[in-house]
Write an enzyme that holds these catalytic residues in place. Structure first.
Site, PDB file in Angstrom:
ATOM      1  N   HIS A 180       0.808  -1.219   0.000  1.00  0.00           N
ATOM      2  CA  HIS A 180       0.000   0.000   0.000  1.00  0.00           C
ATOM      3  C   HIS A 180       0.845   1.276   0.000  1.00  0.00           C
ATOM      4  O   HIS A 180       0.354   2.344  -0.326  1.00  0.00           O
ATOM      5  CB  HIS A 180      -1.036  -0.010   1.140  1.00  0.00           C
ATOM      6  CG  HIS A 180      -0.484   0.314   2.485  1.00  0.00           C
ATOM      7  ND1 HIS A 180       0.164  -0.601   3.266  1.00  0.00           N
ATOM      8  CD2 HIS A 180      -0.485   1.462   3.209  1.00  0.00           C
ATOM      9  CE1 HIS A 180       0.532  -0.038   4.400  1.00  0.00           C
ATOM     10  NE2 HIS A 180       0.147   1.223   4.407  1.00  0.00           N
ATOM     11  N   ASP A 237       8.044  -7.194   8.364  1.00  0.00           N
ATOM     12  CA  ASP A 237       6.787  -6.439   8.312  1.00  0.00           C
ATOM     13  C   ASP A 237       6.920  -5.160   7.474  1.00  0.00           C
ATOM     14  O   ASP A 237       5.971  -4.753   6.816  1.00  0.00           O
ATOM     15  CB  ASP A 237       6.359  -6.080   9.749  1.00  0.00           C
ATOM     16  CG  ASP A 237       4.990  -5.420   9.808  1.00  0.00           C
ATOM     17  OD1 ASP A 237       4.056  -5.971   9.199  1.00  0.00           O
ATOM     18  OD2 ASP A 237       4.856  -4.370  10.457  1.00  0.00           O
ATOM     19  N   HIS A 242       7.711  -2.388   2.205  1.00  0.00           N
ATOM     20  CA  HIS A 242       7.545  -0.941   2.055  1.00  0.00           C
ATOM     21  C   HIS A 242       8.880  -0.192   1.855  1.00  0.00           C
ATOM     22  O   HIS A 242       9.020   0.603   0.940  1.00  0.00           O
ATOM     23  CB  HIS A 242       6.844  -0.336   3.273  1.00  0.00           C
ATOM     24  CG  HIS A 242       5.536  -0.987   3.601  1.00  0.00           C
ATOM     25  ND1 HIS A 242       4.667  -1.445   2.649  1.00  0.00           N
ATOM     26  CD2 HIS A 242       4.938  -1.258   4.792  1.00  0.00           C
ATOM     27  CE1 HIS A 242       3.589  -1.953   3.235  1.00  0.00           C
ATOM     28  NE2 HIS A 242       3.735  -1.862   4.539  1.00  0.00           N
ATOM     29  N   LYS A 331       8.542   0.967  15.665  1.00  0.00           N
ATOM     30  CA  LYS A 331       7.285   1.299  16.341  1.00  0.00           C
ATOM     31  C   LYS A 331       7.587   1.978  17.672  1.00  0.00           C
ATOM     32  O   LYS A 331       8.686   1.863  18.205  1.00  0.00           O
ATOM     33  CB  LYS A 331       6.472   0.023  16.561  1.00  0.00           C
ATOM     34  CG  LYS A 331       6.017  -0.609  15.235  1.00  0.00           C
ATOM     35  CD  LYS A 331       4.846  -1.525  15.405  1.00  0.00           C
ATOM     36  CE  LYS A 331       4.462  -2.196  14.097  1.00  0.00           C
ATOM     37  NZ  LYS A 331       3.630  -1.350  13.229  1.00  0.00           N
TER      38      LYS A 331
END
Ligand code: BG6
Length: 484
Positions: A180, A237, A242, A331
């Site tokens: 995305h 992840d 990405h 994160k």
């Protein structure tokens, strides 16, 4: 801001996992906006397909709630909402049970006329294979398009196995692997910036670029996804997909055409040119961290999973040899901030006397979020008397501000789902790209595992572990500050 709406051909979009989080937060709201803009043809249907025992009315109620929760009130038009919800159908399908597949076939055959058929797998990765096989076995895959979410595999071999399963049922030209990040407006703007302007391309190489930093920092932790995330970690992840995709778009050669395979050929060349990192080299070129409190959230007290990773990537090509690409993601950091920063080399000779500090190099900052935009940082003279005092001045272009307040930044999924219907694969990952990305990532993960070391702890709300800062300062460079 000019807005061009090109209606698409009639379609049936079947969302496996249609009642799930992604469907409610992104797919349904995104499709609503496309409908509101008049892009969906009258015949288009959205068919939820999941294990949950629900009927059409139940699914429409869920979709209505998704619109209420995730579409801003000033974009909700009651008439459009009703028109939109009338498109929704639902089929209960337990993948292992033939009855569900038959019901899906009946539903699809009840279409009012010829249409594009799209199957969107918005489900956990363990269901990818069984669903694809089910579609194939029941004769539903023929001529249809398949959308697959990440993760595509856990490593190279599992990705190849999944791609084989997919390939047995769907020709590669009909497979849409979503990343995305490629649907984000600024990421596409990076392509425009590079290839629609004559200004930057002559400077876009190791002679003029000192280094590139790609940061995807998040302020949230793993939230409810702890157990999934703990098996993945930041490398699988975020980096494998990405960050490497952002690196590819930043580093690739100009494709001969802005067309799916031409673009993907160029991205693949970048991935294959990444200098392999393994063993000690991988350890020296990386830093891992885990925020305090992570293990509780992941429900794994002994977790060695990284919630932060920093890497130095080098691209062995004539264009980029000698210019490192530093990647960083994590994160629970100080801020939510995603950006690509291209730092140019300093001027070859400094003519201004008596400056307190060396002149800052020019930097081009491509901000993905928040406040999407592009900034070029240049050095100018401080106005007024008092000699030549210099300051850094941003040439700032914020897309949101430029577009005006009435304009809404479309979500990545909104664009990507419609690209599938249009049959445009440019912003989707091809099989060989995914596997080439794993080929670079796998040996680094193997080196971490072989070292037996645990990721370095860092405080929530900080810039990440000390090791990441150290990694750059050893090279006389600094990370950009994580301020939103
Ligand atoms: C997903 C990751 O792909 O991207 C998540 O699995 C991450 O862990 C998310 O939070 C970030 O996406 P965005 O669009 O919010 O930056």
């Amino acid at each position: 801001m000019s807005h061009r709406i090109i209606p698409v051909d009639p379609f049936d979009l079947v969302i496996f996992g249609g009642t799930g989080d992604l469907s409610r937060r992104k797919l349904i709201p995104g499709l609503y906006h496309r409908d509101a803009d008049g892009q969906l043809p009258e015949e288009a249907r959205i068919i939820g397909c999941a294990r949950t025992d629900l009927d059409r009315e139940g699914f429409r109620a869920l979709a209505r709630q998704a619109v209420m929760d995730h579409v801003a009130a000033d974009h909700r038009d009651p008439q459009v909402v009703e028109r939109f919800l009338a498109r929704f159908e639902y089929v209960t399908n337990d993948v292992a049970d033939d009855a569900g597949w038959d019901a899906l076939r009946v539903m699809l055959e009840a279409a009012s006329g010829p249409r594009i058929r799209v199957f969107y797998l918005s489900v956990g990765p363990s269901l990818f294979g069984p669903i694809v096989e089910g579609l194939h076995r029941h004769g539903l895959s023929q001529g249809a398009r398949l959308v697959v979410e990440k993760p595509i595999g856990h490593d190279g071999p599992s990705a190849a196995a999944l791609n084989d399963t997919i390939g047995a049922a769907f020709d590669e030209s009909r497979v849409y692997r979503i990343d995305h990040y490629l649907g984000k407006e600024t990421v596409q703007n990076l392509v425009a910036l590079r290839f629609a302007n004559a200004l930057f391309e002559p400077l876009w190489n190791a002679r003029h670029v000192d280094h590139v930093q790609i940061t995807v920092a998040e302020s949230l932790g793993v939230e409810q996804r702890g157990p999934y995330y703990d098996r993945a970690g930041a490398m699988r992840d975020m980096v494998q997909n990405h960050l490497l995709q952002l690196l590819c778009l930043t580093a690739m050669e100009p494709p001969h055409h802005f067309e799916a395979n031409a673009v993907r050929d160029e991205k693949l060349k970048v991935l294959r040119a990444l200098k392999p990192l393994s063993g000690h080299e991988a350890l020296a070129a990386s830093a891992r961290g885990q925020y305090h409190g992570y293990a509780d959230e992941a429900q794994n007290p002994d977790s060695r999973t990284e919630s932060f990773v920093a890497l130095k990537a080098e691209i062995g090509t004539w264009r980029w040899a000698g210019t490192p690409f530093y990647l960083r993601t994590g994160k629970k950091l100080r801020a939510r901030l995603s950006e690509i920063v291209v730092t140019f080399r300093r001027t070859p000779h400094q003519i201004f006397p008596d400056l307190d500090a060396p002149l800052a190099p020019n930097a081009l900052i491509i901000r993905l979020q928040p406040d999407e935009g592009i900034t070029l940082s240049i050095t100018t003279k401080d106005p007024g008397p008092g000699g030549f005092r210099m300051r850094e001045t941003p040439l700032d272009m914020s897309f949101g501000a430029r577009a005006g307040t009435a304009w809404r930044m479309p979500d990545a999924y909104e664009r990507l789902v419609l690209d599938v219907v249009r049959g445009n694969q440019t912003l989707f990952m091809r099989r060989d790209e995914v596997e080439a990305a794993w080929a670079w990532v796998d040996p680094i993960i193997a080196a971490w595992e072989a070292s037996g070391a645990t990721p370095e702890a860092y405080d929530p709300g900080s810039d990440g572990p000390y090791g990441a800062l150290d990694m750059l300062s050893r090279e006389g460079r600094r990370w950009r500050v994580l301020t939103p």
